[in-house]
Design a protein around this motif. Sequence first.
Motif, PDB file in Angstrom:
ATOM      1  N   GLU A  36       0.909  -1.185   0.131  1.00  0.00           N
ATOM      2  CA  GLU A  36      -0.093  -0.084  -0.105  1.00  0.00           C
ATOM      3  C   GLU A  36       0.803   1.268  -0.149  1.00  0.00           C
ATOM      4  N   VAL A  37       0.578   1.998  -1.033  1.00  0.00           N
ATOM      5  CA  VAL A  37       1.348   3.368  -0.925  1.00  0.00           C
ATOM      6  C   VAL A  37       0.722   4.484  -0.043  1.00  0.00           C
ATOM      7  N   VAL A  38       1.433   5.053   0.826  1.00  0.00           N
ATOM      8  CA  VAL A  38       1.016   5.941   1.774  1.00  0.00           C
ATOM      9  C   VAL A  38       1.292   7.284   1.292  1.00  0.00           C
ATOM     10  N   GLU A  39       0.692   8.240   1.620  1.00  0.00           N
ATOM     11  CA  GLU A  39       0.990   9.587   0.959  1.00  0.00           C
ATOM     12  C   GLU A  39       1.442  10.024   2.313  1.00  0.00           C
ATOM     13  N   VAL A  40       2.522  11.157   2.123  1.00  0.00           N
ATOM     14  CA  VAL A  40       3.269  11.876   3.053  1.00  0.00           C
ATOM     15  C   VAL A  40       2.491  12.400   4.083  1.00  0.00           C
ATOM     16  N   GLU A  41       1.278  12.969   3.592  1.00  0.00           N
ATOM     17  CA  GLU A  41       0.532  13.871   4.745  1.00  0.00           C
ATOM     18  C   GLU A  41      -0.450  12.931   5.736  1.00  0.00           C
ATOM     19  N   SER A  42       0.001  11.539   5.755  1.00  0.00           N
ATOM     20  CA  SER A  42      -0.942  10.539   6.619  1.00  0.00           C
ATOM     21  C   SER A  42      -0.208  10.645   7.999  1.00  0.00           C
ATOM     22  N   GLY A  43       0.902  11.459   8.230  1.00  0.00           N
ATOM     23  CA  GLY A  43       1.439  11.458   9.638  1.00  0.00           C
ATOM     24  C   GLY A  43       2.471  10.349  10.197  1.00  0.00           C
ATOM     25  N   TRP A  44       2.426   9.134   9.613  1.00  0.00           N
ATOM     26  CA  TRP A  44       3.054   8.204  10.212  1.00  0.00           C
ATOM     27  C   TRP A  44       4.249   7.740   9.185  1.00  0.00           C
ATOM     28  N   GLY A  45       5.450   7.146   9.529  1.00  0.00           N
ATOM     29  CA  GLY A  45       6.506   6.910   8.828  1.00  0.00           C
ATOM     30  C   GLY A  45       7.658   7.636   8.547  1.00  0.00           C
ATOM     31  N   PHE A  46       8.812   7.605   7.935  1.00  0.00           N
ATOM     32  CA  PHE A  46       9.864   8.255   7.765  1.00  0.00           C
ATOM     33  C   PHE A  46       9.769   9.188   6.674  1.00  0.00           C
ATOM     34  N   HIS A  47       9.082  10.367   7.144  1.00  0.00           N
ATOM     35  CA  HIS A  47       9.305  11.175   5.867  1.00  0.00           C
ATOM     36  C   HIS A  47      10.066  12.649   6.376  1.00  0.00           C
ATOM     37  N   ASP A  48       9.939  13.692   5.511  1.00  0.00           N
ATOM     38  CA  ASP A  48      10.635  14.828   6.209  1.00  0.00           C
ATOM     39  C   ASP A  48      10.342  15.335   7.103  1.00  0.00           C
ATOM     40  N   ARG A  49       8.687  15.348   7.408  1.00  0.00           N
ATOM     41  CA  ARG A  49       8.220  16.181   8.324  1.00  0.00           C
ATOM     42  C   ARG A  49       8.249  15.495   9.842  1.00  0.00           C
ATOM     43  N   ALA A  50       8.369  14.118   9.713  1.00  0.00           N
ATOM     44  CA  ALA A  50       8.602  13.474  10.908  1.00  0.00           C
ATOM     45  C   ALA A  50      10.013  13.607  11.388  1.00  0.00           C
ATOM     46  N   GLU A  51      11.112  13.559  10.392  1.00  0.00           N
ATOM     47  CA  GLU A  51      12.193  13.790  10.823  1.00  0.00           C
ATOM     48  C   GLU A  51      12.609  15.149  11.330  1.00  0.00           C
ATOM     49  N   LYS A  52      12.206  16.222  10.867  1.00  0.00           N
ATOM     50  CA  LYS A  52      12.251  17.577  11.335  1.00  0.00           C
ATOM     51  C   LYS A  52      11.650  17.665  12.808  1.00  0.00           C
ATOM     52  N   LEU A  53      10.620  17.176  12.694  1.00  0.00           N
ATOM     53  CA  LEU A  53       9.966  17.106  14.288  1.00  0.00           C
ATOM     54  C   LEU A  53      10.587  16.376  15.250  1.00  0.00           C
ATOM     55  N   ASN A  54      11.276  15.182  14.881  1.00  0.00           N
ATOM     56  CA  ASN A  54      12.024  14.520  15.828  1.00  0.00           C
ATOM     57  C   ASN A  54      13.214  15.047  16.205  1.00  0.00           C
ATOM     58  N   GLY A  55      13.824  16.024  15.146  1.00  0.00           N
ATOM     59  CA  GLY A  55      15.253  16.701  15.521  1.00  0.00           C
ATOM     60  C   GLY A  55      14.806  17.606  16.526  1.00  0.00           C
ATOM     61  N   ARG A  56      13.645  18.496  15.925  1.00  0.00           N
ATOM     62  CA  ARG A  56      13.449  19.571  16.994  1.00  0.00           C
ATOM     63  C   ARG A  56      13.073  19.101  18.443  1.00  0.00           C
ATOM     64  N   MET A  57      12.331  18.265  18.310  1.00  0.00           N
ATOM     65  CA  MET A  57      12.109  17.485  19.851  1.00  0.00           C
ATOM     66  C   MET A  57      13.334  17.133  20.689  1.00  0.00           C
TER      67      MET A  57
END
Length: 84
Positions: free
Chosen positions: A35-56
């Motif tokens: 299943e192809v998951v869109e980046v906007e779904s909120g889960w998985g390794f994508h730029d938004r999640a990695e930036k949030l992890n770094g900021r935290m």
Amino acid sequence: MTQSTSSTAPVIRGASVTTEDGGRLNAFATEPRMEVVEVESGWGFHDRAEKLNGRMAMLGFIALLATEFALGGEAFTHGLLGLG
């Protein structure tokens, strides 16, 4: 040895069951559907999640430094780790 799919074979979810000539049953796992998951779904390794992890992580490090300076190094090194 020939394998045939039997209608009397038990049903196992996520597997295909075959019956051999001797009456033995074999269960083979079926591959999960991709299943192809869109980046906007909120889960998985994508730029938004990695930036949030770094900021935290940066926020936690700054909070640790602020606690160390405010308590004179007693909070983390002496109190939690028991060093010194």
